[in-house]
Design a protein around this motif. Structure first.
Motif, PDB file in Angstrom:
ATOM      1  N   ILE A  16       0.866  -1.174   0.000  1.00  0.00           N
ATOM      2  CA  ILE A  16       0.000   0.000   0.000  1.00  0.00           C
ATOM      3  C   ILE A  16       0.903   1.223   0.000  1.00  0.00           C
ATOM      4  O   ILE A  16       1.694   1.416   0.921  1.00  0.00           O
ATOM      5  CB  ILE A  16      -0.944  -0.014   1.216  1.00  0.00           C
ATOM      6  N   LEU A  17       0.801   2.031  -1.051  1.00  0.00           N
ATOM      7  CA  LEU A  17       1.697   3.181  -1.216  1.00  0.00           C
ATOM      8  C   LEU A  17       1.084   4.423  -0.584  1.00  0.00           C
ATOM      9  O   LEU A  17       0.509   5.278  -1.260  1.00  0.00           O
ATOM     10  CB  LEU A  17       1.991   3.411  -2.702  1.00  0.00           C
ATOM     11  N   PRO A  49       8.159  -5.585 -10.487  1.00  0.00           N
ATOM     12  CA  PRO A  49       7.360  -4.558  -9.830  1.00  0.00           C
ATOM     13  C   PRO A  49       6.436  -3.862 -10.826  1.00  0.00           C
ATOM     14  O   PRO A  49       6.819  -3.595 -11.961  1.00  0.00           O
ATOM     15  CB  PRO A  49       8.415  -3.586  -9.291  1.00  0.00           C
ATOM     16  N   ARG A  50       5.209  -3.614 -10.383  1.00  0.00           N
ATOM     17  CA  ARG A  50       4.250  -2.911 -11.224  1.00  0.00           C
ATOM     18  C   ARG A  50       3.245  -2.186 -10.353  1.00  0.00           C
ATOM     19  O   ARG A  50       2.866  -2.685  -9.285  1.00  0.00           O
ATOM     20  CB  ARG A  50       3.561  -3.871 -12.176  1.00  0.00           C
ATOM     21  N   LEU A  51       2.829  -1.028 -10.826  1.00  0.00           N
ATOM     22  CA  LEU A  51       1.813  -0.266 -10.124  1.00  0.00           C
ATOM     23  C   LEU A  51       0.453  -0.798 -10.523  1.00  0.00           C
ATOM     24  O   LEU A  51       0.215  -1.099 -11.699  1.00  0.00           O
ATOM     25  CB  LEU A  51       1.927   1.217 -10.474  1.00  0.00           C
ATOM     26  N   VAL A  56      -7.835  -3.250  -8.616  1.00  0.00           N
ATOM     27  CA  VAL A  56      -7.042  -4.465  -8.806  1.00  0.00           C
ATOM     28  C   VAL A  56      -6.497  -4.945  -7.457  1.00  0.00           C
ATOM     29  O   VAL A  56      -6.543  -6.127  -7.140  1.00  0.00           O
ATOM     30  CB  VAL A  56      -5.897  -4.220  -9.813  1.00  0.00           C
ATOM     31  N   ALA A  57      -5.997  -4.011  -6.667  1.00  0.00           N
ATOM     32  CA  ALA A  57      -5.417  -4.361  -5.367  1.00  0.00           C
ATOM     33  C   ALA A  57      -6.448  -5.006  -4.451  1.00  0.00           C
ATOM     34  O   ALA A  57      -6.185  -6.069  -3.873  1.00  0.00           O
ATOM     35  CB  ALA A  57      -4.835  -3.121  -4.703  1.00  0.00           C
ATOM     36  N   PHE A  77      -0.875   1.212  -5.704  1.00  0.00           N
ATOM     37  CA  PHE A  77      -0.343   0.070  -4.985  1.00  0.00           C
ATOM     38  C   PHE A  77       0.782  -0.508  -5.824  1.00  0.00           C
ATOM     39  O   PHE A  77       0.766  -0.415  -7.052  1.00  0.00           O
ATOM     40  CB  PHE A  77      -1.430  -0.982  -4.763  1.00  0.00           C
ATOM     41  N   LEU A  78       1.753  -1.104  -5.174  1.00  0.00           N
ATOM     42  CA  LEU A  78       2.864  -1.760  -5.870  1.00  0.00           C
ATOM     43  C   LEU A  78       2.727  -3.255  -5.658  1.00  0.00           C
ATOM     44  O   LEU A  78       2.598  -3.710  -4.519  1.00  0.00           O
ATOM     45  CB  LEU A  78       4.203  -1.272  -5.313  1.00  0.00           C
TER      46      LEU A  78
END
Length: 87
Positions: A16-17, A49-51, A56-57, A77-78
């Motif tokens: 969680i960014l 890694p992808r945002l 989606v998260a 989110f990453l």
């Protein structure tokens, strides 16, 4: 080392960014393409890694996972995969 809100998902972890994708650590991970996550002494090599978006998260997170407070306005989110050893 950076303390993170990391959640297990299929084949990897979702972060969680809280401070967004502009944070130095996120930019570094995206540029490197890899990272190492340590949880209670266990280490995981992460790749790809992808945002991902909030929709989606939240489809991937376990039921009962608390959303960040709405005033934080977290929208990014990453997601990363656990590197599988080649045998």
């Amino acid at each position: 080392e950076v303390p993170l809100d990391a959640h297990p998902v299929d084949n990897g972890y979702l972060f969680i960014l809280v401070y967004g994708s502009g944070s130095d650590w996120v930019k570094n991970v995206l540029a490197a393409g890899t990272a190492r996550l340590r949880i209670d002494g266990a280490e995981f090599d992460l790749v790809s890694p992808r945002l991902v978006t909030k929709d989606v998260a939240w489809q991937q997170l376990l039921a009962g996972t608390k959303a960040p407070p709405s005033f934080l306005r977290v929208t990014e989110f990453l997601q990363m995969d656990i590197r599988r050893s080649e045998t």
